[in-house]
Design a protein around this motif. Structure first.
Motif, PDB file in Angstrom:
ATOM      1  N   GLU A 142       0.860  -1.185   0.000  1.00  0.00           N
ATOM      2  CA  GLU A 142       0.000   0.000   0.000  1.00  0.00           C
ATOM      3  C   GLU A 142       0.898   1.237   0.000  1.00  0.00           C
ATOM      4  O   GLU A 142       1.813   1.352   0.826  1.00  0.00           O
ATOM      5  CB  GLU A 142      -0.913   0.017   1.233  1.00  0.00           C
ATOM      6  N   ASP A 143       0.628   2.149  -0.917  1.00  0.00           N
ATOM      7  CA  ASP A 143       1.430   3.363  -1.043  1.00  0.00           C
ATOM      8  C   ASP A 143       0.744   4.517  -0.312  1.00  0.00           C
ATOM      9  O   ASP A 143      -0.325   4.967  -0.714  1.00  0.00           O
ATOM     10  CB  ASP A 143       1.602   3.717  -2.523  1.00  0.00           C
ATOM     11  N   LEU A 144       1.366   4.964   0.778  1.00  0.00           N
ATOM     12  CA  LEU A 144       0.845   6.102   1.538  1.00  0.00           C
ATOM     13  C   LEU A 144       1.842   7.268   1.510  1.00  0.00           C
ATOM     14  O   LEU A 144       1.827   8.128   2.382  1.00  0.00           O
ATOM     15  CB  LEU A 144       0.589   5.689   2.994  1.00  0.00           C
ATOM     16  N   SER A 145       2.671   7.303   0.476  1.00  0.00           N
ATOM     17  CA  SER A 145       3.734   8.308   0.425  1.00  0.00           C
ATOM     18  C   SER A 145       3.195   9.726   0.310  1.00  0.00           C
ATOM     19  O   SER A 145       3.876  10.683   0.690  1.00  0.00           O
ATOM     20  CB  SER A 145       4.689   8.010  -0.737  1.00  0.00           C
ATOM     21  N   GLY A 146       1.977   9.862  -0.205  1.00  0.00           N
ATOM     22  CA  GLY A 146       1.424  11.210  -0.352  1.00  0.00           C
ATOM     23  C   GLY A 146       0.587  11.660   0.823  1.00  0.00           C
ATOM     24  O   GLY A 146      -0.012  12.743   0.781  1.00  0.00           O
ATOM     25  N   ILE A 147       0.541  10.868   1.873  1.00  0.00           N
ATOM     26  CA  ILE A 147      -0.306  11.165   3.027  1.00  0.00           C
ATOM     27  C   ILE A 147       0.481  11.941   4.076  1.00  0.00           C
ATOM     28  O   ILE A 147       1.590  11.542   4.451  1.00  0.00           O
ATOM     29  CB  ILE A 147      -0.873   9.877   3.654  1.00  0.00           C
ATOM     30  N   ALA A 148      -0.078  13.039   4.554  1.00  0.00           N
ATOM     31  CA  ALA A 148       0.576  13.830   5.599  1.00  0.00           C
ATOM     32  C   ALA A 148       0.635  13.036   6.899  1.00  0.00           C
ATOM     33  O   ALA A 148      -0.212  12.166   7.157  1.00  0.00           O
ATOM     34  CB  ALA A 148      -0.173  15.142   5.819  1.00  0.00           C
ATOM     35  N   GLU A 149       1.621  13.350   7.731  1.00  0.00           N
ATOM     36  CA  GLU A 149       1.807  12.628   8.996  1.00  0.00           C
ATOM     37  C   GLU A 149       0.565  12.685   9.862  1.00  0.00           C
ATOM     38  O   GLU A 149       0.203  11.714  10.520  1.00  0.00           O
ATOM     39  CB  GLU A 149       3.004  13.220   9.751  1.00  0.00           C
ATOM     40  N   THR A 150      -0.120  13.830   9.860  1.00  0.00           N
ATOM     41  CA  THR A 150      -1.311  13.992  10.705  1.00  0.00           C
ATOM     42  C   THR A 150      -2.473  13.107  10.257  1.00  0.00           C
ATOM     43  O   THR A 150      -3.354  12.791  11.044  1.00  0.00           O
ATOM     44  CB  THR A 150      -1.764  15.458  10.712  1.00  0.00           C
ATOM     45  N   LEU A 152      -1.960  10.082   8.732  1.00  0.00           N
ATOM     46  CA  LEU A 152      -1.426   8.757   8.439  1.00  0.00           C
ATOM     47  C   LEU A 152      -2.221   7.647   9.109  1.00  0.00           C
ATOM     48  O   LEU A 152      -2.555   6.632   8.483  1.00  0.00           O
ATOM     49  CB  LEU A 152       0.040   8.687   8.853  1.00  0.00           C
ATOM     50  N   ASP A 153      -2.536   7.801  10.406  1.00  0.00           N
ATOM     51  CA  ASP A 153      -3.269   6.750  11.129  1.00  0.00           C
ATOM     52  C   ASP A 153      -4.596   6.438  10.453  1.00  0.00           C
ATOM     53  O   ASP A 153      -4.967   5.274  10.267  1.00  0.00           O
ATOM     54  CB  ASP A 153      -3.504   7.172  12.575  1.00  0.00           C
ATOM     55  N   SER A 154      -5.324   7.487  10.107  1.00  0.00           N
ATOM     56  CA  SER A 154      -6.639   7.298   9.494  1.00  0.00           C
ATOM     57  C   SER A 154      -6.520   6.608   8.140  1.00  0.00           C
ATOM     58  O   SER A 154      -7.262   5.657   7.839  1.00  0.00           O
ATOM     59  CB  SER A 154      -7.341   8.649   9.341  1.00  0.00           C
ATOM     60  N   GLY A 430       0.036   3.410  16.567  1.00  0.00           N
ATOM     61  CA  GLY A 430      -1.018   3.950  15.713  1.00  0.00           C
ATOM     62  C   GLY A 430      -2.092   2.941  15.345  1.00  0.00           C
ATOM     63  O   GLY A 430      -1.973   1.732  15.582  1.00  0.00           O
ATOM     64  N   ALA A 431      -3.149   3.438  14.707  1.00  0.00           N
ATOM     65  CA  ALA A 431      -4.280   2.613  14.293  1.00  0.00           C
ATOM     66  C   ALA A 431      -3.836   1.604  13.242  1.00  0.00           C
ATOM     67  O   ALA A 431      -2.997   1.879  12.390  1.00  0.00           O
ATOM     68  CB  ALA A 431      -5.387   3.498  13.728  1.00  0.00           C
ATOM     69  N   SER A 432      -4.413   0.410  13.317  1.00  0.00           N
ATOM     70  CA  SER A 432      -4.049  -0.639  12.363  1.00  0.00           C
ATOM     71  C   SER A 432      -5.276  -1.255  11.705  1.00  0.00           C
ATOM     72  O   SER A 432      -5.214  -2.346  11.162  1.00  0.00           O
ATOM     73  CB  SER A 432      -3.240  -1.739  13.055  1.00  0.00           C
TER      74      SER A 432
END
Length: 533
Positions: A142-150, A152-154, A430-432
């Motif tokens: 899963e690519d989450l490279s464009g997701i801001a740190e704030t 990320l969990d969601s 964090g959330a999983s």
């Protein structure tokens, strides 16, 4: 001293496992009874005289009797039993190639037989067997490279949801892995999803050690060689029947005589998994260090004694009643016969049992700890599940009428010994994603569970948001934290300390006997001081 270094029952299993890899034969019971290195060294030779351990090193296959905790699970009659997982979310300190990771995971499913288990619903009930077929473990990316740190969990939780729902009991697809790429400058995250029917907290420690070993071997181009297996889950499950039939099991059921009449107050309202919310409280590193290494010295306690004392007092303040009904858990890896060693066996061994615990009034930290310690020592929790699901005596049959408490407690132990500073993985808070089907009923109205990771104790209070509002649970959680800090502060003070009757189990002394003995010793010391002066 083992306990003064922060030892607990789960760590004793890890010690025994690592000792065996170095050619030292020990048992978890010996670690508890011989709490220093010198005492353990003397005890190590005694194991040589014990019956040889039964541990098939080849592939174990075939039918496996359902164990008590597995029967408990199927009793829940969940609408989606395939989706009831025990995941771990990890941060990778070194990058991993997805194909190498998949190969390492396949080696784990080959080595640890219960990861190949399958479950079928039949007219006579659920049945379990271990398949001879290989498990095709792939690693989803899963690519989450464009997701801001704030965010990320969601985002991670949303992406993980479909992977959680993909397990299949009938087909034996009980393991899933998702590798999250977070982009430049951020480490990969790995979500490991395993159905709870085949894994527990101790099993995860075994799997993480073996996964790191397998990855290192494959990255060097070497074949995977994991430590020798211990007794199979299949063999242990079969041995439970003889253990349950032994006459002494009836004597262990005393704490639950009349328990069907306890005041089990059912929760009122919907309590589905989709309504679950969590309030968390955390001790800092210094407080956690004191809890693990300084507190046990005062009253010869274990961390569970202290956490339960704090929880019972917080619940008493909330409910206005001294007596609290809780569901407690143990690791369940008990000695049920000769020649059994479970220190490296993967499976679900957990034992659940109801208890009625009384808070001291008025509350005083030392008295409360001593009282709770004695209440907990009087209970052999493993006996409850064995009796309820496998026993045939009158006392065992009576256990089947006892309702489940609405409040649960579970301490999962310390993960820092497995995931230390030099480990490849780091546990992420964090959330999983939804580890259990949102459509299913929650087991408890309120559940307090915690672990030590990254040097800190974190306790989560999970509740049904349609039963209580968040402010109510925050009050309970803060009450727990305040009491826990009060207990820690008391135990590290110079005037704290003392023994209780369970510290001298060989003599069958009561608290009154112990008090008289202590008084006599003090009088002798005082008389001697007067003569010396």
């Amino acid at each position: 001293n083992f306990f003064e270094l922060g030892g607990d029952s789960i760590l004793s299993i890890q010690i025994v496992s690592r000792a065996k890899q170095q050619g030292l034969e020990l048992t978890p019971r010996q670690v508890f009874e011989n709490q220093t290195v010198a005492e353990l060294a003397r005890a190590a030779g005694e194991v040589a005289a014990l019956p040889a351990v039964v541990a098939e090193q080849g592939r174990v296959t075939g039918e496996v009797p359902l164990t008590p905790v597995q029967q408990w699970f199927f009793e829940l009659d969940l609408p989606e039993p395939d989706h009831w997982n025990m995941p771990l979310l990890l941060e990778l300190r070194r990058r991993v190639d997805p194909e190498v990771l998949a190969g390492a995971l396949r080696s784990l499913t080959e080595h640890h037989d219960m990861l190949r288990a399958r479950f079928a619903r039949t007219p006579s009930g659920w049945q379990q067997e271990i398949s001879a077929s290989e498990v095709d473990v792939s690693v989803a990316r899963e690519d989450l490279s464009g997701i801001a740190e704030t965010d990320l969990d969601s985002a991670l939780g949303d992406r993980a949801a479909r992977h959680h729902a993909a397990l299949d009991l009938a087909q034996g697809a009980l393991v899933n892995a998702v590798l999250f790429e977070l982009g430049a400058g951020r480490p990969q995250r790995l979500l490991l999803i395993v159905h709870h029917l085949v894994v527990d907290g101790v099993s995860w420690r075994i799997l993480l050690e073996d996964l790191e070993t397998a990855l290192e071997q494959l990255e060097r181009g070497d074949p995977v060689r994991l430590p020798r297996k211990t007794t199979s889950y299949q063999h242990w499950a079969g041995a439970l029947a003889d253990y349950a039939a032994a006459p002494e099991r009836e004597r262990e059921l005393g704490p639950w005589a009349g328990a069907a009449d306890w005041n089990f107050t059912p929760h009122d309202g919907s309590n589905r998994e989709e309504s679950a919310r969590i309030v968390s409280v955390v001790l800092d590193e210094e407080e956690t260090r004191s809890l693990l290494t300084r507190v046990p010295k005062a009253y010869n306690t274990q961390i569970n004694d202290v956490l339960v004392t704090a929880l019972v007092h917080a619940l008493a303040e909330w409910t206005g009643t001294d007596s609290q009904l809780l569901n407690l858990e143990g690791h369940g890896r008990e000695e049920v016969g000769d020649g059994i060693d479970l220190t490296r066996t993967v499976g679900w061994f957990t034992t659940d049992y109801p208890v009625r615990l009384v808070d001291t009034s008025p509350f005083e930290p030392g008295a409360a700890l001593r009282s709770m310690k004695e209440q907990l020592r009087a209970i052999e929790g493993f006996a409850f599940g064995v009796g309820r699901y496998l026993g045939e005596s009158a006392g065992a049959r009576a256990l089947r009428a006892i309702p489940r408490p609405t409040i649960g407690f579970n301490y999962l132990g310390q993960f820092d010994q497995v995931l230390g500073e030099d480990a490849r993985f780091r546990l992420v808070d964090g959330a999983s994603g939804p580890s259990m089907s949102p459509a299913g009923e929650r087991v408890f109205a309120l559940e307090a569970y915690g672990l030590v990771s990254n040097g800190r104790l974190r306790m989560d209070f999970e509740y049904g948001s349609e039963l209580w509002d968040r402010a109510t649970v925050e009050t309970v959680a803060q009450g727990f934290l305040t009491t826990l800090r009060e207990l820690i502060g008391h135990c590290v003070s110079p005037d704290a300390g003392g023994f209780t009757a369970s510290d001298f189990g060989d003599f069958s002394w009561s608290d009154s006997d112990l008090s008289n003995i202590a008084s006599a010793i003090q009088k002798t010391q005082d008389d001697g001081s007067e003569e010396a002066s």
